[in-house]
Design an enzyme around this catalytic site. Sequence first.
Site, PDB file in Angstrom:
ATOM      1  N   ARG A 245      51.598  17.473   8.406  1.00 34.86           N
ATOM      2  CA  ARG A 245      52.480  17.469   9.634  1.00 34.86           C
ATOM      3  C   ARG A 245      53.795  16.536   9.681  1.00 34.86           C
ATOM      4  O   ARG A 245      54.749  16.997  10.170  1.00 34.86           O
ATOM      5  CB  ARG A 245      51.663  17.274  10.861  1.00 34.86           C
ATOM      6  CG  ARG A 245      50.932  18.518  11.295  1.00 34.86           C
ATOM      7  CD  ARG A 245      49.868  18.638  12.465  1.00 34.86           C
ATOM      8  NE  ARG A 245      49.115  19.630  12.698  1.00 34.86           N
ATOM      9  CZ  ARG A 245      48.041  19.834  13.478  1.00 34.86           C
ATOM     10  NH1 ARG A 245      47.673  18.634  14.025  1.00 34.86           N
ATOM     11  NH2 ARG A 245      47.387  20.874  13.275  1.00 34.86           N
ATOM     12  N   GLU A 367      52.570  25.226   9.460  1.00 38.43           N
ATOM     13  CA  GLU A 367      51.822  23.726   9.707  1.00 38.43           C
ATOM     14  C   GLU A 367      51.529  23.882  11.014  1.00 38.43           C
ATOM     15  O   GLU A 367      51.303  22.526  11.464  1.00 38.43           O
ATOM     16  CB  GLU A 367      52.618  22.810   9.055  1.00 38.43           C
ATOM     17  CG  GLU A 367      52.119  22.139   7.675  1.00 38.43           C
ATOM     18  CD  GLU A 367      50.801  21.965   7.481  1.00 38.43           C
ATOM     19  OE1 GLU A 367      50.121  23.358   6.890  1.00 38.43           O
ATOM     20  OE2 GLU A 367      49.983  21.549   7.581  1.00 38.43           O
TER      21      GLU A 367
HETATM   22  C1  LIG Z   1      57.896  31.194   5.806  1.00 45.75           C
HETATM   23  C2  LIG Z   1      56.478  30.938   6.030  1.00 45.75           C
HETATM   24  C3  LIG Z   1      55.789  30.053   5.236  1.00 45.75           C
HETATM   25  C4  LIG Z   1      54.463  29.965   5.304  1.00 45.75           C
HETATM   26  N1  LIG Z   1      53.866  29.008   4.433  1.00 45.75           N
HETATM   27  C5  LIG Z   1      52.345  29.110   4.510  1.00 45.75           C
HETATM   28  C6  LIG Z   1      51.697  28.512   3.576  1.00 45.75           C
HETATM   29  O1  LIG Z   1      52.192  28.002   2.564  1.00 45.75           O
HETATM   30  N2  LIG Z   1      50.318  28.494   3.647  1.00 45.75           N
HETATM   31  C7  LIG Z   1      49.610  28.964   4.847  1.00 45.75           C
HETATM   32  O2  LIG Z   1      48.558  28.885   4.899  1.00 45.75           O
HETATM   33  N3  LIG Z   1      50.513  29.502   5.681  1.00 45.75           N
HETATM   34  C8  LIG Z   1      51.969  29.761   5.851  1.00 45.75           C
HETATM   35  N4  LIG Z   1      52.390  29.928   6.673  1.00 45.75           N
HETATM   36  C9  LIG Z   1      51.583  30.494   7.978  1.00 45.75           C
HETATM   37  C10 LIG Z   1      52.060  29.670   8.955  1.00 45.75           C
HETATM   38  O3  LIG Z   1      51.391  28.652   8.943  1.00 45.75           O
HETATM   39  C11 LIG Z   1      51.594  30.657  10.394  1.00 45.75           C
HETATM   40  O4  LIG Z   1      52.493  31.722  10.605  1.00 45.75           O
HETATM   41  C12 LIG Z   1      51.431  29.894  11.575  1.00 45.75           C
HETATM   42  O5  LIG Z   1      50.194  29.200  11.494  1.00 45.75           O
HETATM   43  C13 LIG Z   1      51.125  30.805  12.790  1.00 45.75           C
HETATM   44  O6  LIG Z   1      50.355  31.788  12.563  1.00 45.75           O
HETATM   45  P1  LIG Z   1      50.584  33.233  13.106  1.00 45.75           P
HETATM   46  O7  LIG Z   1      51.913  33.405  12.049  1.00 45.75           O
HETATM   47  O8  LIG Z   1      49.486  34.376  12.516  1.00 45.75           O
HETATM   48  O9  LIG Z   1      50.928  33.502  14.477  1.00 45.75           O
HETATM   49  P2  LIG Z   1      49.802  33.755  15.503  1.00 45.75           P
HETATM   50  O10 LIG Z   1      48.532  32.650  15.366  1.00 45.75           O
HETATM   51  O11 LIG Z   1      49.498  34.932  15.814  1.00 45.75           O
HETATM   52  O12 LIG Z   1      50.713  32.860  16.820  1.00 45.75           O
HETATM   53  C14 LIG Z   1      51.806  33.935  17.491  1.00 45.75           C
HETATM   54  C15 LIG Z   1      52.174  33.022  18.592  1.00 45.75           C
HETATM   55  O13 LIG Z   1      51.175  32.873  19.702  1.00 45.75           O
HETATM   56  C16 LIG Z   1      51.176  31.449  20.064  1.00 45.75           C
HETATM   57  N5  LIG Z   1      49.542  31.245  20.130  1.00 45.75           N
HETATM   58  C17 LIG Z   1      48.721  31.410  19.123  1.00 45.75           C
HETATM   59  N6  LIG Z   1      47.523  31.075  19.528  1.00 45.75           N
HETATM   60  C18 LIG Z   1      47.786  30.688  20.596  1.00 45.75           C
HETATM   61  C19 LIG Z   1      46.606  30.328  21.836  1.00 45.75           C
HETATM   62  N7  LIG Z   1      45.476  29.956  21.675  1.00 45.75           N
HETATM   63  N8  LIG Z   1      47.286  29.626  22.953  1.00 45.75           N
HETATM   64  C20 LIG Z   1      48.618  30.046  23.190  1.00 45.75           C
HETATM   65  N9  LIG Z   1      49.443  30.479  22.400  1.00 45.75           N
HETATM   66  C21 LIG Z   1      48.817  30.742  21.040  1.00 45.75           C
HETATM   67  C22 LIG Z   1      51.880  30.839  18.871  1.00 45.75           C
HETATM   68  O14 LIG Z   1      52.170  29.550  19.145  1.00 45.75           O
HETATM   69  C23 LIG Z   1      52.761  31.703  18.349  1.00 45.75           C
HETATM   70  O15 LIG Z   1      53.833  31.311  19.365  1.00 45.75           O
HETATM   71  C24 LIG Z   1      53.928  30.337   6.522  1.00 45.75           C
HETATM   72  C25 LIG Z   1      54.600  31.150   7.588  1.00 45.75           C
HETATM   73  C26 LIG Z   1      55.861  31.487   7.169  1.00 45.75           C
HETATM   74  C27 LIG Z   1      56.479  32.276   8.268  1.00 45.75           C
END
Ligand SMILES: Cc1cc2nc3c(=O)[nH]c(=O)nc-3n(C[C@H](O)[C@H](O)[C@H](O)COP(=O)(O)OP(=O)(O)OC[C@H]3O[C@@H](n4cnc5c(N)ncnc54)[C@H](O)[C@@H]3O)c2cc1C
Length: 560
Positions: A245, A367
């Site tokens: 982070r 992250e």
């Molecule tokens: C360009 C890019 C590069 C990336 N690179 C990597 C990588 O190298 N390796 C890897 O493993 N991942 C990677 N990621 C994935 C990234 O870490 C995830 O997109 C991120 O952790 C959020 O997960 P999600 O997209 O499923 O969103 P979600 O978890 O579905 O979240 C959607 C929204 O809901 C909110 N939310 C989620 N849970 C809760 C809760 N319990 N209470 C309140 N609000 C909540 C979130 O804050 C967000 O605003 C990458 C993503 C992108 C877009």
Amino acid sequence: MITAKTLKLSIKSLREFARKRLPDQELIALDERDECPLEIVRDMCSPDQLGIQLLFVPEEYGGFGGGAFDVYVVCEEMARIDLGVATAVLATFLGSDPLTVGATPEQKKQWLSRIANEGILFAYGATEPDAGSDLGALQTTADRVVEDGKTVGYRINGSKQWISNGGIADAYTVLANTPSGPSWFVVERGAAGFSQGKPENKHGIRLSNTAALSFTDVVVNADRLIGGVEGQGLLQAQAVFGYTRLMVAAFGLGAGWSALDRAIPYSAKRIQAGGPLSEKQGYTHKLIVPNVARLEAGRAFIEETAQRIDAGEGSLNTEGAIAKYMSTEAGNAAAEASIQALGGYGYTHEYLVEKISRDVRITCIYEGTSEIMEMTISRDRWQLHLKTRGQHYHDRARAFEALHASQPRVGADVAALALHALAEVMERARVAKLTRHQHILLRLGEWIAYAESAGALARRAALLEQRKLPDKANQRFDAMGLAAISRIFAREAALRVADEGMRWILGAAAERAAAPDVAAFEAAVNLRAIRQAQAGLMADMDFVADVLYGRAAKPAAHVA
Ligand SMILES: Cc1cc2nc3c(=O)[nH]c(=O)nc-3n(C[C@H](O)[C@H](O)[C@H](O)COP(=O)(O)OP(=O)(O)OC[C@H]3O[C@@H](n4cnc5c(N)ncnc54)[C@H](O)[C@@H]3O)c2cc1C
């Protein structure tokens, strides 16, 4: 161990490399073509070329053994160049982190040596289509392949989403459910049944490759299970959160500053209404100075956390979360303000601030999203509040009162006001059982991050006054400049904690008659003192603007 001198030389080489290979016109063209410059990424990682990888690989595996502070310095610099390329290069460190913390000595030797000697690229495969913030919902499986009663390998099935370097990596660390729980595996490109999707068409960081991964009966040998014991995956992922982070925090910081460093010289030259924009207070005090203060608050938290990680204080996940939250939110705000600062020009590709703004947006998502950071921070500090019967932040505030007594210029008194107010807001939330409202729990995360960052910035300004900052620390501001920045931020933090804290504690009451007594609440958070402490704000903003624009120094007012 990397010395300050070696680190400086590495940063110099990195800048030289970027100047030659990634000039602005090239960045704009690559962004428009939505292209990851693979050759450049490989040259940056190659030990025969730039060899950025070497900085972070432990010495016993052929690297220089850099620590968290070195990672922060390099990540900030990389992000100043281009956040997409930074993501591509640093994905190898993210990808190899499960190895660094969890692998057997043989596995470390095999993979970390290859990173150092061959410059191989890694990707980190945790996220899935239905498991993002909630990694526990992971569906990828790794079933044992058993021969003669012995586990000789694993069969992996499932998919991964949004993986940085997904389409270009040589090796992947992949989180999958074994019979004993989530575990990390190393899967090499080219393994039968393993395929990578097309690059995603993204809003920003278009110079980084992001792709989905698919696993259909991918068989790996048992020695690809990181650490050799099943079920350690989530622990191993958590063991590096503080560190990873910090990397993303430094990305937010670097990108935010790179936008401001375009806006500041632009505004010194741009003449409107008879004079340069840089001399218009309504411009600098809205678009530039507050963003500088928030970025430097983020930096103070990053530097302090990095030093503590390097000193062996553990993984510091909550501190990493605060650093990430503050620096990435500040980086986004700074880039957005920089578009405004350049007016119509800021809205075009040519001036790059709109690209930086699109790029830095990801830092609040990957992250761990900002909301997940708020939750992480709040849950941890809530426990401290309960354990100390509400005294945790009062105690911390008293340490800043003592600092103020010896160094009255660094804003420590106002940081103390923020921390006392925080303790009172948390106590009222406890008494009324308000953390049952998730919104209050997450808002607490924000106020905690602001109050603690005000403290970190005051401490940093105090160290700078005493000439005790580490050699590797950023030296952009002198002691007077940083003290003024600290006072500006502390005022914002204190007001935010008290005002917003009261807003939501009162807002949780069903009706006015059921709400806490407002006058008593104001007295408890010391709202009057916090408002009085705003005196001197304008003079400090004027002074910081003068520092940023290199104008004649004037004595700064302060709240002693
Ligand atoms: C360009 C890019 C590069 C990336 N690179 C990597 C990588 O190298 N390796 C890897 O493993 N991942 C990677 N990621 C994935 C990234 O870490 C995830 O997109 C991120 O952790 C959020 O997960 P999600 O997209 O499923 O969103 P979600 O978890 O579905 O979240 C959607 C929204 O809901 C909110 N939310 C989620 N849970 C809760 C809760 N319990 N209470 C309140 N609000 C909540 C979130 O804050 C967000 O605003 C990458 C993503 C992108 C877009």
